[in-house]
Design an enzyme around this catalytic site. Sequence first.
Site, PDB file in Angstrom:
ATOM      1  CD  GLU A  17      -2.863  -1.177   2.366  1.00 14.44           C
ATOM      2  OE1 GLU A  17      -3.828  -0.398   2.379  1.00 14.44           O
ATOM      3  OE2 GLU A  17      -2.614  -1.966   3.300  1.00 14.44           O
ATOM      4  CB  SER A 180      -5.643  -1.228  -0.162  1.00 13.40           C
ATOM      5  OG  SER A 180      -5.435  -0.041   0.559  1.00 13.40           O
ATOM      6  CB  SER A 317      -9.868   8.651   1.761  1.00 13.70           C
ATOM      7  OG  SER A 317      -8.737   8.049   1.175  1.00 13.70           O
TER       8      SER A 317
END
Length: 361
Positions: A17, A180, A317
């Site tokens: 990530e 993720s 986000s």
Amino acid sequence: MPKKKKVAILYGGRSVEHGVSVNSARNIFEFIDKKKFEPVPIGISTTGKWYLTDGVSKNVEKGQPLALLLDPAKPGFIILSSGDRFKVDIIFPVLHGTDGEDGSIQGMIKAMDLPMVGTSVLGSSMAMNKIVAKRLLKEAGLPVTNFMTFRYDQKDKISFNAIAKELGTPFMLKSASLGSSVGVSKVKTKNDFKNAVEEAFKYDDEMIAEEYISGREIECAVLGNYPPEASYPGEVVISKNYEFYTFDAKYVDPDAVRIDVPAKLPKAIAEKIRKASVKAFEALHCEDFSRIDLFLDKKGNIYINEINSIPGFTNSSMYPVMWKERGVSFPDLITRLLNLAQERYDRSKRIERGFQSGLKF
């Protein structure tokens, strides 16, 4: 005028990530209130080397190599090329995944005796491991999906039929300690199974199989301590082109999802989600902030999917978007997080580190 606090924004990292972390840190660097704080971007390369960087950059290695000064009386950093030393007042880890969200970095920062934004060692390690987290959430009386767990040494004995009998089909296979949607597969048939197992164990020594919930993807942002508070839930509406909320759907394809903030929910369901999110946050000993991911099925049942102790701060986000909907701007949210970390650090100073005894050594 009060002196600006130096804030080390720690980003990148030795994780799959890494790129997500860079994007999150870039936003924090941009939106931090520079009248109150002086941001000091420190990037960690994919090989684990630390650099003082000029802004937040994907080219971490172009920065100045750093070493840590592990002196609790004067914690800080040394620029290796010049020998110059500098210190910061607080550290904001924006590290997603392995070696950043699992308690590793948190333990090191604790040893440096510096204030740090976010969950400490215990909560980070528990929230990161999906197996441990689900067991603790279940123990706390919170709803989680049915699941089975496997170790890498059991790999050749894992049976599709046994999992399908226990969990039904389709089911999800996941690496135990990643985020993720990396290392995650939706398994419909025996033909999907082998590759899904290989993918999960590619990134971890543990794997979790979970019951698939056909329903809505709901997220809730939790902020604060003593007590924490929950935002109104948001919803991730995924394109029918995707089987589930994949990495590409999250970060690559701009048309993959629609974000509904606030989510269109009956008031009673929304309050149920908010209460469960705070309870999950507390059950896993989270601190300062976290994002709780849930499923809502067609019958109105909710299931805690996982807890992200360092939620993303990218442009897409949900965490900052959910607080913006509640009237908390991006700069104000960052300031609140930094203040929460400082307050928690100051509060921790009441704890004794020594013990007077008759022991001779």
